[in-house]
Design a protein around this motif. Sequence first.
Motif, PDB file in Angstrom:
ATOM      1  N   GLY A  46       1.019  -1.324   1.435  1.00  0.00           N
ATOM      2  CA  GLY A  46      -0.315  -1.370   0.839  1.00  0.00           C
ATOM      3  C   GLY A  46      -0.369  -2.321  -0.339  1.00  0.00           C
ATOM      4  O   GLY A  46      -1.221  -2.169  -1.204  1.00  0.00           O
ATOM      5  N   ASN A  52       5.387   9.709  10.172  1.00  0.00           N
ATOM      6  CA  ASN A  52       5.102   9.016   8.921  1.00  0.00           C
ATOM      7  C   ASN A  52       5.684   9.870   7.805  1.00  0.00           C
ATOM      8  O   ASN A  52       5.141  10.926   7.474  1.00  0.00           O
ATOM      9  CB  ASN A  52       3.588   8.813   8.757  1.00  0.00           C
ATOM     10  N   ASP A  93      -2.253  12.123   6.081  1.00  0.00           N
ATOM     11  CA  ASP A  93      -2.462  13.522   5.723  1.00  0.00           C
ATOM     12  C   ASP A  93      -2.131  13.808   4.268  1.00  0.00           C
ATOM     13  O   ASP A  93      -1.337  13.108   3.623  1.00  0.00           O
ATOM     14  CB  ASP A  93      -1.609  14.441   6.609  1.00  0.00           C
ATOM     15  N   ALA A 113       5.980   4.385   3.585  1.00  0.00           N
ATOM     16  CA  ALA A 113       5.111   3.518   2.775  1.00  0.00           C
ATOM     17  C   ALA A 113       5.516   3.427   1.311  1.00  0.00           C
ATOM     18  O   ALA A 113       4.721   2.978   0.496  1.00  0.00           O
ATOM     19  CB  ALA A 113       3.664   4.015   2.855  1.00  0.00           C
ATOM     20  N   GLY A 114       6.710   3.836   0.983  1.00  0.00           N
ATOM     21  CA  GLY A 114       7.111   3.785  -0.430  1.00  0.00           C
ATOM     22  C   GLY A 114       6.979   2.372  -0.992  1.00  0.00           C
ATOM     23  O   GLY A 114       7.388   1.401  -0.353  1.00  0.00           O
ATOM     24  N   GLY A 115       6.403   2.263  -2.183  1.00  0.00           N
ATOM     25  CA  GLY A 115       6.192   0.944  -2.761  1.00  0.00           C
ATOM     26  C   GLY A 115       6.944   0.740  -4.068  1.00  0.00           C
ATOM     27  O   GLY A 115       7.095  -0.386  -4.552  1.00  0.00           O
ATOM     28  N   SER A 116       7.425   1.835  -4.667  1.00  0.00           N
ATOM     29  CA  SER A 116       8.226   1.711  -5.894  1.00  0.00           C
ATOM     30  C   SER A 116       9.626   1.257  -5.495  1.00  0.00           C
ATOM     31  O   SER A 116       9.965   1.220  -4.308  1.00  0.00           O
ATOM     32  CB  SER A 116       8.314   3.085  -6.574  1.00  0.00           C
ATOM     33  N   GLY A 170       2.781  10.241  -9.581  1.00  0.00           N
ATOM     34  CA  GLY A 170       2.241  10.097  -8.231  1.00  0.00           C
ATOM     35  C   GLY A 170       2.600   8.746  -7.636  1.00  0.00           C
ATOM     36  O   GLY A 170       3.746   8.301  -7.722  1.00  0.00           O
ATOM     37  N   HIS A 171       1.589   8.049  -7.058  1.00  0.00           N
ATOM     38  CA  HIS A 171       1.854   6.770  -6.382  1.00  0.00           C
ATOM     39  C   HIS A 171       2.021   5.653  -7.406  1.00  0.00           C
ATOM     40  O   HIS A 171       1.052   5.209  -8.004  1.00  0.00           O
ATOM     41  CB  HIS A 171       0.677   6.389  -5.475  1.00  0.00           C
ATOM     42  N   MET A 220      -1.270  -3.703   5.267  1.00  0.00           N
ATOM     43  CA  MET A 220      -2.583  -3.079   5.360  1.00  0.00           C
ATOM     44  C   MET A 220      -3.686  -4.110   5.156  1.00  0.00           C
ATOM     45  O   MET A 220      -3.603  -4.979   4.275  1.00  0.00           O
ATOM     46  CB  MET A 220      -2.676  -2.039   4.251  1.00  0.00           C
ATOM     47  N   SER A 280       4.669  13.528  -0.541  1.00  0.00           N
ATOM     48  CA  SER A 280       3.555  14.108  -1.306  1.00  0.00           C
ATOM     49  C   SER A 280       3.709  13.712  -2.774  1.00  0.00           C
ATOM     50  O   SER A 280       4.809  13.349  -3.222  1.00  0.00           O
ATOM     51  CB  SER A 280       3.460  15.632  -1.209  1.00  0.00           C
ATOM     52  N   HIS A 297       9.165  12.060  -9.390  1.00  0.00           N
ATOM     53  CA  HIS A 297       9.016  10.967  -8.418  1.00  0.00           C
ATOM     54  C   HIS A 297      10.319  10.571  -7.713  1.00  0.00           C
ATOM     55  O   HIS A 297      10.422  10.622  -6.485  1.00  0.00           O
ATOM     56  CB  HIS A 297       8.392   9.765  -9.134  1.00  0.00           C
ATOM     57  N   ILE A 330       4.846   0.520   6.245  1.00  0.00           N
ATOM     58  CA  ILE A 330       3.422   0.216   6.115  1.00  0.00           C
ATOM     59  C   ILE A 330       3.188  -0.115   4.647  1.00  0.00           C
ATOM     60  O   ILE A 330       3.470   0.674   3.758  1.00  0.00           O
ATOM     61  CB  ILE A 330       2.557   1.370   6.631  1.00  0.00           C
ATOM     62  N   GLY A 340      11.172   4.023  -3.695  1.00  0.00           N
ATOM     63  CA  GLY A 340      10.502   4.188  -2.406  1.00  0.00           C
ATOM     64  C   GLY A 340      10.951   3.131  -1.414  1.00  0.00           C
ATOM     65  O   GLY A 340      11.212   3.422  -0.241  1.00  0.00           O
ATOM     66  N   GLN A 381       3.025   2.469  -6.913  1.00  0.00           N
ATOM     67  CA  GLN A 381       2.583   1.142  -6.481  1.00  0.00           C
ATOM     68  C   GLN A 381       1.085   0.960  -6.729  1.00  0.00           C
ATOM     69  O   GLN A 381       0.661  -0.064  -7.259  1.00  0.00           O
ATOM     70  CB  GLN A 381       2.896   0.958  -4.992  1.00  0.00           C
ATOM     71  N   TYR A 423      12.395  11.382  -3.622  1.00  0.00           N
ATOM     72  CA  TYR A 423      13.045  10.493  -2.652  1.00  0.00           C
ATOM     73  C   TYR A 423      14.489  10.937  -2.387  1.00  0.00           C
ATOM     74  O   TYR A 423      14.998  10.744  -1.281  1.00  0.00           O
ATOM     75  CB  TYR A 423      12.979   9.035  -3.108  1.00  0.00           C
TER      76      TYR A 423
HETATM   77  C1  LIG Z   1      -0.510   2.474   3.998  1.00  0.00           C
HETATM   78  C2  LIG Z   1      -0.100   3.719   3.275  1.00  0.00           C
HETATM   79  C3  LIG Z   1      -0.212   4.949   3.905  1.00  0.00           C
HETATM   80  C4  LIG Z   1       0.152   6.136   3.271  1.00  0.00           C
HETATM   81  N1  LIG Z   1      -0.026   7.352   3.896  1.00  0.00           N
HETATM   82  C5  LIG Z   1       0.197   8.509   3.225  1.00  0.00           C
HETATM   83  C6  LIG Z   1      -0.104   9.775   3.788  1.00  0.00           C
HETATM   84  O1  LIG Z   1      -0.594   9.891   4.899  1.00  0.00           O
HETATM   85  N2  LIG Z   1       0.154  10.889   3.049  1.00  0.00           N
HETATM   86  C7  LIG Z   1       0.704  10.818   1.807  1.00  0.00           C
HETATM   87  O2  LIG Z   1       0.948  11.870   1.201  1.00  0.00           O
HETATM   88  N3  LIG Z   1       1.007   9.630   1.260  1.00  0.00           N
HETATM   89  C8  LIG Z   1       0.749   8.483   1.926  1.00  0.00           C
HETATM   90  N4  LIG Z   1       1.019   7.273   1.339  1.00  0.00           N
HETATM   91  C9  LIG Z   1       1.696   7.269   0.069  1.00  0.00           C
HETATM   92  C10 LIG Z   1       3.147   6.875   0.226  1.00  0.00           C
HETATM   93  O3  LIG Z   1       3.852   7.800   1.008  1.00  0.00           O
HETATM   94  C11 LIG Z   1       3.780   6.759  -1.147  1.00  0.00           C
HETATM   95  O4  LIG Z   1       3.764   8.020  -1.788  1.00  0.00           O
HETATM   96  C12 LIG Z   1       3.039   5.780  -1.963  1.00  0.00           C
HETATM   97  O5  LIG Z   1       2.999   4.528  -1.297  1.00  0.00           O
HETATM   98  C13 LIG Z   1       3.639   5.611  -3.325  1.00  0.00           C
HETATM   99  O6  LIG Z   1       4.969   5.289  -3.214  1.00  0.00           O
HETATM  100  P1  LIG Z   1       5.759   4.860  -4.501  1.00  0.00           P
HETATM  101  O7  LIG Z   1       5.556   5.903  -5.529  1.00  0.00           O
HETATM  102  O8  LIG Z   1       7.173   4.740  -4.008  1.00  0.00           O
HETATM  103  O9  LIG Z   1       5.146   3.553  -4.924  1.00  0.00           O
HETATM  104  C14 LIG Z   1       0.656   6.087   1.961  1.00  0.00           C
HETATM  105  C15 LIG Z   1       0.767   4.851   1.330  1.00  0.00           C
HETATM  106  C16 LIG Z   1       0.386   3.671   1.943  1.00  0.00           C
HETATM  107  C17 LIG Z   1       0.500   2.364   1.233  1.00  0.00           C
END
Ligand SMILES: Cc1cc2nc3c(=O)[nH]c(=O)nc-3n(C[C@H](O)[C@H](O)[C@H](O)COP(=O)(O)O)c2cc1C
Length: 433
Positions: A246, A133, A58, A226-229, A339-340, A280, A137, A154, A244, A232, A342, A158
Amino acid sequence: MSANRFHLAWFGAGGFGVKSWRKTWSGNGGWDWTSPQLFIDLAMALERACFDYLIIEDSSYVPDAYGGNAQAYLASATATPKLDPTVLAPVLAQATSKIGIVPTLSVTEYHPYMLARKINTMDHMSGGRTGWNIVTSSSHRAAQNYGHDQQVEHDLRYDMADEFFELACKLWDSWEADAVALDERNGVWADHTKVHTVDFAGKFFSSRGPLNANRSPQGRPVFTQAGGSDRGKEFAASTADSIICGTAGGVAEMKRFRDDVHQRMTRLGRPTGACKILFMCSPVVGETDAEAREKRAQQIAFAEEHPELGLLHLSRHSGIDFSVFPLDEPIPDTVSTNGHQQLLRQAIGLTPREFLRRTQGAVEMVGSPDTIAAQMDEIMQEVGGDGFLISNFDLNRRYISEITDGLVPALQRRGLVRTEYSHPLFRDNLLEF
Ligand SMILES: Cc1cc2nc3c(=O)[nH]c(=O)nc-3n(C[C@H](O)[C@H](O)[C@H](O)COP(=O)(O)O)c2cc1C
């Protein structure tokens, strides 16, 4: 029990939104998407294939990062529209009886009390099969829909997530497990000495409590993250029952990610078996390897014909307008995002064209069911576990069947995935192996 069994889950990319449309196997996907039926069919098929869970992705904004306006997103139905996953989740729970249902809810868009109440309700209604999950955002546009000027920075997001999680757990724990006395003779439905206020006053959130309903079958939902940093991963390692992932970059990178999370968990005093890391992937399945390769070639050709479609997500997740970047020049390492992190890290150094050719996930899987089953087996042996999160942005019923009626039986014949659920509760199945 096979020592190398692994888990399967499904990532409902694009959430409760338009899935496949205007393609050969889309059916009426462009206009009947507001009906829950495709998702019901998906959940039932996944349960038949004994998946652990289904996540409903979402976000709650209309993106406009690519090109500086919403045109490309609305024209292609990318990341918008999306209906509310918490309304879909109980419908899916009602249509199934074993699989975990995991809606996405954001800690910057909910208050902990409201979220704890909603999830507690869903866990009751599903008989203990609800997850959360946890996301923070990332877009300014989402923050602006909730009355803020900007998205929170960012790492601070967290910090908010840490506190949100702590308070939500306190609310879920505010009724002791045996608080409901059901003592008809003395007229005591609930024992008030076993229902407690939480009196939480934090930096970001506060709540008096208690929750206004008793503990659900699982008490707390299954947490996915799903945090990748770095920040996160630290949050995920301290809270998640399932991460999860990615990550891109192949099997070595998958292993590195899992080892990293395990080190963090050990440092935080959590047993590493308490969190299942699912990677993933988006397998391209054919009757034969040759047919699958042909399908993949068509996917790449489509992506190259419509480069903007591949860059819409990168733009919205990073807030960077990739429409102005030359398609064949490497994305410079000077770009940065609130933003994201990772995802942007994965894109830097590639040209936009190379980025849109890459597969979703760490490893490309293309072949017959048996070929992919063997590949998954090999990967899991190298990585050490714990399974895969299957996803496809272009979801249709044919793809669902290729996975649940083609690939999964091939995995089951090898003894790699479960053939039945052992427990009524979602978390017990997830942590079983
Ligand atoms: C498999 C996967 C699913 C995710 N699902 C959502 C989601 O449904 N909604 C959302 O806002 N972010 C989603 N994200 C984003 C994560 O919550 C997170 O913000 C993103 O991986 C970046 O994290 P980072 O800044 O710590 O690297 C998803 C990320 C991945 C890899």
